[in-house]
Design a protein around this motif. Structure first.
Motif, PDB file in Angstrom:
ATOM      1  N   THR A  78       0.814  -1.220   0.000  1.00  0.00           N
ATOM      2  CA  THR A  78       0.000   0.000   0.000  1.00  0.00           C
ATOM      3  C   THR A  78       0.847   1.270   0.000  1.00  0.00           C
ATOM      4  N   ALA A  79       2.124   1.159   0.407  1.00  0.00           N
ATOM      5  CA  ALA A  79       2.999   2.332   0.451  1.00  0.00           C
ATOM      6  C   ALA A  79       4.206   2.176  -0.474  1.00  0.00           C
ATOM      7  N   ALA A  80       4.117   1.285  -1.475  1.00  0.00           N
ATOM      8  CA  ALA A  80       5.261   1.065  -2.382  1.00  0.00           C
ATOM      9  C   ALA A  80       5.551   2.276  -3.250  1.00  0.00           C
ATOM     10  N   HIS A  81       4.544   3.107  -3.504  1.00  0.00           N
ATOM     11  CA  HIS A  81       4.725   4.290  -4.364  1.00  0.00           C
ATOM     12  C   HIS A  81       5.329   5.474  -3.606  1.00  0.00           C
ATOM     13  N   ILE A  82       5.487   5.362  -2.302  1.00  0.00           N
ATOM     14  CA  ILE A  82       6.070   6.450  -1.498  1.00  0.00           C
ATOM     15  C   ILE A  82       7.585   6.312  -1.555  1.00  0.00           C
ATOM     16  N   LYS A  83       8.249   7.234  -2.230  1.00  0.00           N
ATOM     17  CA  LYS A  83       9.700   7.183  -2.426  1.00  0.00           C
ATOM     18  C   LYS A  83      10.473   7.977  -1.377  1.00  0.00           C
ATOM     19  N   GLY A  84       9.842   8.948  -0.758  1.00  0.00           N
ATOM     20  CA  GLY A  84      10.527   9.768   0.231  1.00  0.00           C
ATOM     21  C   GLY A  84       9.531  10.599   1.011  1.00  0.00           C
ATOM     22  N   ILE A  85      10.071  11.426   1.900  1.00  0.00           N
ATOM     23  CA  ILE A  85       9.205  12.247   2.749  1.00  0.00           C
ATOM     24  C   ILE A  85       8.482  13.316   1.941  1.00  0.00           C
ATOM     25  N   LYS A  86       9.031  13.646   0.736  1.00  0.00           N
ATOM     26  CA  LYS A  86       8.368  14.637  -0.121  1.00  0.00           C
ATOM     27  C   LYS A  86       7.153  14.058  -0.842  1.00  0.00           C
ATOM     28  N   SER A  87       6.998  12.738  -0.814  1.00  0.00           N
ATOM     29  CA  SER A  87       5.867  12.105  -1.498  1.00  0.00           C
ATOM     30  C   SER A  87       4.601  12.087  -0.650  1.00  0.00           C
ATOM     31  N   ILE A  88       4.681  12.560   0.576  1.00  0.00           N
ATOM     32  CA  ILE A  88       3.502  12.581   1.449  1.00  0.00           C
ATOM     33  C   ILE A  88       3.143  14.025   1.791  1.00  0.00           C
ATOM     34  N   ILE A  89       1.908  14.217   2.209  1.00  0.00           N
ATOM     35  CA  ILE A  89       1.388  15.544   2.553  1.00  0.00           C
ATOM     36  C   ILE A  89       0.851  15.480   3.975  1.00  0.00           C
ATOM     37  N   GLU A  90       1.353  16.332   4.835  1.00  0.00           N
ATOM     38  CA  GLU A  90       0.841  16.381   6.205  1.00  0.00           C
ATOM     39  C   GLU A  90      -0.468  17.161   6.217  1.00  0.00           C
ATOM     40  N   LEU A  91      -1.506  16.553   6.788  1.00  0.00           N
ATOM     41  CA  LEU A  91      -2.851  17.110   6.724  1.00  0.00           C
ATOM     42  C   LEU A  91      -3.058  18.157   7.808  1.00  0.00           C
ATOM     43  N   ASN A  92      -3.671  19.269   7.387  1.00  0.00           N
ATOM     44  CA  ASN A  92      -4.076  20.340   8.296  1.00  0.00           C
ATOM     45  C   ASN A  92      -5.574  20.167   8.564  1.00  0.00           C
ATOM     46  N   LEU A  93      -5.893  19.420   9.603  1.00  0.00           N
ATOM     47  CA  LEU A  93      -7.273  19.009   9.879  1.00  0.00           C
ATOM     48  C   LEU A  93      -7.945  19.939  10.880  1.00  0.00           C
ATOM     49  N   SER A  94      -9.269  19.984  10.799  1.00  0.00           N
ATOM     50  CA  SER A  94     -10.090  20.784  11.725  1.00  0.00           C
ATOM     51  C   SER A  94     -10.794  19.835  12.689  1.00  0.00           C
ATOM     52  N   ASP A  95     -10.598  20.035  13.987  1.00  0.00           N
ATOM     53  CA  ASP A  95     -11.177  19.141  14.995  1.00  0.00           C
ATOM     54  C   ASP A  95     -12.684  19.332  15.090  1.00  0.00           C
ATOM     55  N   ASN A  96     -13.344  18.236  15.425  1.00  0.00           N
ATOM     56  CA  ASN A  96     -14.795  18.234  15.610  1.00  0.00           C
ATOM     57  C   ASN A  96     -15.093  18.525  17.082  1.00  0.00           C
ATOM     58  N   GLU A 186       2.601  10.240 -11.763  1.00  0.00           N
ATOM     59  CA  GLU A 186       3.676   9.870 -12.682  1.00  0.00           C
ATOM     60  C   GLU A 186       4.070  11.050 -13.578  1.00  0.00           C
ATOM     61  N   GLU A 187       3.063  11.787 -14.072  1.00  0.00           N
ATOM     62  CA  GLU A 187       3.368  12.957 -14.902  1.00  0.00           C
ATOM     63  C   GLU A 187       4.126  14.012 -14.110  1.00  0.00           C
ATOM     64  N   ARG A 188       3.746  14.212 -12.846  1.00  0.00           N
ATOM     65  CA  ARG A 188       4.420  15.198 -12.016  1.00  0.00           C
ATOM     66  C   ARG A 188       5.876  14.796 -11.761  1.00  0.00           C
ATOM     67  N   ARG A 189       6.122  13.525 -11.531  1.00  0.00           N
ATOM     68  CA  ARG A 189       7.487  13.068 -11.273  1.00  0.00           C
ATOM     69  C   ARG A 189       8.350  13.154 -12.530  1.00  0.00           C
ATOM     70  N   LEU A 190       7.785  12.825 -13.696  1.00  0.00           N
ATOM     71  CA  LEU A 190       8.535  12.954 -14.952  1.00  0.00           C
ATOM     72  C   LEU A 190       8.880  14.410 -15.233  1.00  0.00           C
ATOM     73  N   LYS A 191       7.944  15.299 -14.951  1.00  0.00           N
ATOM     74  CA  LYS A 191       8.195  16.728 -15.154  1.00  0.00           C
ATOM     75  C   LYS A 191       9.304  17.217 -14.236  1.00  0.00           C
ATOM     76  N   ALA A 192       9.304  16.762 -12.988  1.00  0.00           N
ATOM     77  CA  ALA A 192      10.351  17.176 -12.050  1.00  0.00           C
ATOM     78  C   ALA A 192      11.725  16.667 -12.499  1.00  0.00           C
ATOM     79  N   LYS A 193      11.792  15.440 -13.032  1.00  0.00           N
ATOM     80  CA  LYS A 193      13.059  14.905 -13.518  1.00  0.00           C
ATOM     81  C   LYS A 193      13.572  15.694 -14.710  1.00  0.00           C
ATOM     82  N   SER A 194      12.676  16.027 -15.638  1.00  0.00           N
ATOM     83  CA  SER A 194      13.086  16.803 -16.819  1.00  0.00           C
ATOM     84  C   SER A 194      13.574  18.191 -16.427  1.00  0.00           C
ATOM     85  N   GLU A 195      12.937  18.804 -15.434  1.00  0.00           N
ATOM     86  CA  GLU A 195      13.387  20.120 -14.973  1.00  0.00           C
ATOM     87  C   GLU A 195      14.773  20.042 -14.348  1.00  0.00           C
ATOM     88  N   LYS A 196      15.049  18.974 -13.589  1.00  0.00           N
ATOM     89  CA  LYS A 196      16.379  18.813 -13.000  1.00  0.00           C
ATOM     90  C   LYS A 196      17.439  18.653 -14.080  1.00  0.00           C
TER      91      LYS A 196
END
Length: 304
Positions: A78-96, A186-196
């Protein structure tokens, strides 16, 4: 088979039919997706993160997975596509405010997951899986899909950061929606590689251009100096230099030849005396006659 003691078997006891497909309880599936981590299967606690496919995880579990990516771990797919800490987003949640922290059901007379821990800050819908929720990839703020559709804007309702439609990630979507998010990832990662790759040659050119600029003014100054100096004087100086160089080269060659040749003693002008000549074996006095030479019978060198 029976028939002992008057029992009669029925057909369903003798013939086995096809197995019934087990139906997954929808409520249990929603609880597993929205209240528990997809990687560690523990209850979601802050800080909560989401991947680019919209799955929810505990941040501690993702960090442990990145440190040890062994395939033997459970739910590692379930987490095989996570390559690094930049691949995740920390959620800014609103408490109930209506959530009691899991302590309200002490008697067991109501369902535990009736009240969600987080809500939409705009509409007030609970984040319990019955409503679709989205996260903005730039800032991590979480809203319900209804709020984003009703209030169409390019600015986040909570923090004021700008976003685009491609920055909206649907949380716990269907298979088709997950496939669309995977294509975007996948498109976002390819674009980042081409920019580098494009940035690397630009950096090399920026380093080489100042060097060329430093060399060019020097050459122009030399050309200006050459044009300002008279041509006749230049020819005179060049000929003088060639003469000096030829003289120095000839003197060096003569010195080398003189050092390489062997020194011989000069012949003596005065004639040597007979006493001096008699010392050497080439003198007539040193020569012996046949009578003075040794006999072949004797063992001595000289026999007189």
């Amino acid at each position: 088979m029976g028939c002992d003691g008057g029992t009669i078997p029925k057909r369903h006891e003798l013939v086995k039919g096809p197995k019934k497909v087990e139906k997954i309880d929808k409520n249990a599936e929603l609880v597993a997706r929205w209240y528990y981590c997809m990687l560690s299967q523990e209850r979601l606690t802050k800080p909560i993160v989401a991947c680019e496919l919209g799955r929810l995880y505990n941040k501690d579990a993702v960090i442990e997975f990145l440190l040890d990516k062994s395939p033997d771990k459970p739910h590692a797919d379930t987490a095989a596509h996570i390559k690094g800490i930049k691949s995740i987003i920390e959620l800014n949640l609103s408490d109930n405010p209506a959530w009691a922290g899991g302590k309200g059901n002490t008697k067991g007379d109501k369902y535990d997951e009736q009240c969600a821990q987080f809500i939409c800050p705009v509409v007030g819908l609970e984040m319990n899986g019955r409503h679709r929720f989205c996260v903005l990839r730039n800032c991590g703020c979480v809203f319900s899909e209804r709020a984003l559709k009703e209030i169409k804007t390019d600015v986040c309702h909570k923090c004021g950061a700008g976003f685009k439609e491609t920055d909206i990630i649907l949380l716990n979507g269907d298979k088709e929606e997950v496939e669309e998010l995977r294509k975007r990832m996948e498109e976002r990662r390819l674009k980042a590689k081409s920019e580098k790759k494009a940035k690397k040659p630009k950096a090399v050119e920026s380093v080489s251009k100042p060097d060329q600029g430093e060399e060019s003014p020097g050459s122009s100054q030399k050309e200006a100096e050459d044009t300002s100096f008279p041509r006749d004087k230049i020819d005179f100086v060049s000929t003088a230099k060639t003469q000096v160089d030829s003289q120095s080269s000839s003197s060096d060659a003569a010195a080398k030849s003189s050092s390489s040749c062997t020194k011989r003693p000069a012949p003596g002008s005065e004639r040597k005396s007979e006493a001096y000549k008699s010392i050497f074996t080439s003198h007539n006095s040193a020569k012996r006659t046949k009578e003075q030479s040794s006999n072949w019978i004797t063992h001595t060198a000289y026999y007189f």
